[in-house]
Enzyme design. Sequence first.
Site, short mmCIF file in Angstrom:
data_model
loop_
_atom_site.label_atom_id
_atom_site.label_comp_id
_atom_site.label_asym_id
_atom_site.label_seq_id
_atom_site.Cartn_x
_atom_site.Cartn_y
_atom_site.Cartn_z
N ALA A 73 0.80 -1.23 0.00
CA ALA A 73 0.00 0.00 0.00
C ALA A 73 0.82 1.28 0.00
O ALA A 73 0.26 2.36 0.16
CB ALA A 73 -1.01 0.03 1.15
N ALA A 74 2.14 1.19 -0.20
CA ALA A 74 2.93 2.42 -0.27
C ALA A 74 2.49 3.24 -1.49
O ALA A 74 2.28 4.46 -1.40
CB ALA A 74 4.41 2.09 -0.38
N GLY A 75 2.34 2.57 -2.63
CA GLY A 75 1.88 3.27 -3.84
C GLY A 75 0.47 3.81 -3.66
O GLY A 75 0.15 4.92 -4.11
N ASP A 76 -0.38 3.04 -3.00
CA ASP A 76 -1.76 3.50 -2.77
C ASP A 76 -1.76 4.75 -1.89
O ASP A 76 -2.51 5.70 -2.14
CB ASP A 76 -2.57 2.39 -2.09
CG ASP A 76 -2.70 1.15 -2.96
OD1 ASP A 76 -2.67 1.29 -4.19
OD2 ASP A 76 -2.82 0.05 -2.40
O1 RIB Z 1 -1.64 -2.18 -3.36
C1 RIB Z 1 -1.77 -3.07 -2.29
C2 RIB Z 1 -3.02 -3.88 -2.43
O2 RIB Z 1 -2.92 -4.69 -3.57
C3 RIB Z 1 -3.28 -4.82 -1.29
O3 RIB Z 1 -4.01 -4.23 -0.24
C4 RIB Z 1 -4.01 -5.97 -1.94
O4 RIB Z 1 -5.37 -6.02 -1.62
C5 RIB Z 1 -3.82 -5.77 -3.45
O5 RIB Z 1 -4.96 -5.38 -4.04
#
Ligand code: RIB
Length: 309
Positions: free
Chosen positions: A252-255
Amino acid sequence: MSKSAKLAVLGSINADHILNLAHFPRPGETVTGEQYTVAFGGKGANQAVAAGRAGAEIAFIACLGDDAIGERILDQLAQDKIDTASVETVRGEPTGVALIFVNAEGENSIGICAGANAALTPACVARHQQVITEASALLMQLESPLESILAAARIARAHQTQVILNPAPATPLDDALLSLVDIITPNETEAESLTGIAVNSDDDAARAAGILHAKGIKTVLITLGRRGVWLSEQGKGERIAGFSVKAVDTIAAGDTFNGAFITARLEGKSLQDAARFAHAAAAIAVTRPGAQASVPWRTEIDDFLLQQS
Ligand code: RIB
């Protein structure tokens, strides 16, 4: 609040099953893990949470299953200041799942099953199109059906809602979709998949950005891991360095970068300042385990930036 400050996120919701182990299993090998966690994730939900915690006024268009974890995720999204009126519970479907290995270096390897995310169809997008038309910006990723992403981008373009696409995970995309995108945020792998250019240097990033500009995209941000981000607007590019921290895991760093970046842009920050704000949010996220559990709140990002100056 005016249209100019609202954010719509369209994307996936997953239950992440995370196994920490010394190294990734090779084909035919079994590795005993050190820790197993079930956590809330999905690229769409993670980006929505990152924007919500960073201070955006945000509505989320998504689908989850009619199972116990789906109910818990919905409660958590509301606690994260997200308008969930457009999150549909799909009868008879399980919530999406991600199986994630994290090795001793904090790297991850992910397999996903769409589950209820596959029900985010163009008809579902149409039911919630007001969320897109009222927003100033629409943020999407690629864990939802491509035809729905295209439908949402068309609605956005017709109503002067800016389209931000995080093209993750790497997927071939038609020019018809790319021509509707205002800001694109691939990592190096995704940039190579979209342009054919292996991004190993700033020059490579500039060439890859040029190809994406030629498809009609005004702003390109290619995230470069520890090296920061290549930021290119209409062909004029520069690298904005990130912050050096000790990573526990990069899930989730990119998110987090994406959610924080668009929040900062909606507040009127310059592209450069928004990238720095997003770097700070992502730097905090990698020092903590998990997806949404690792996403920082606004005060934490502001404090981190103060300590750097
Ligand atoms: O970007 C990270 C996410 O990728 C995770 O939370 C997982 O669910 C996948 O979708």
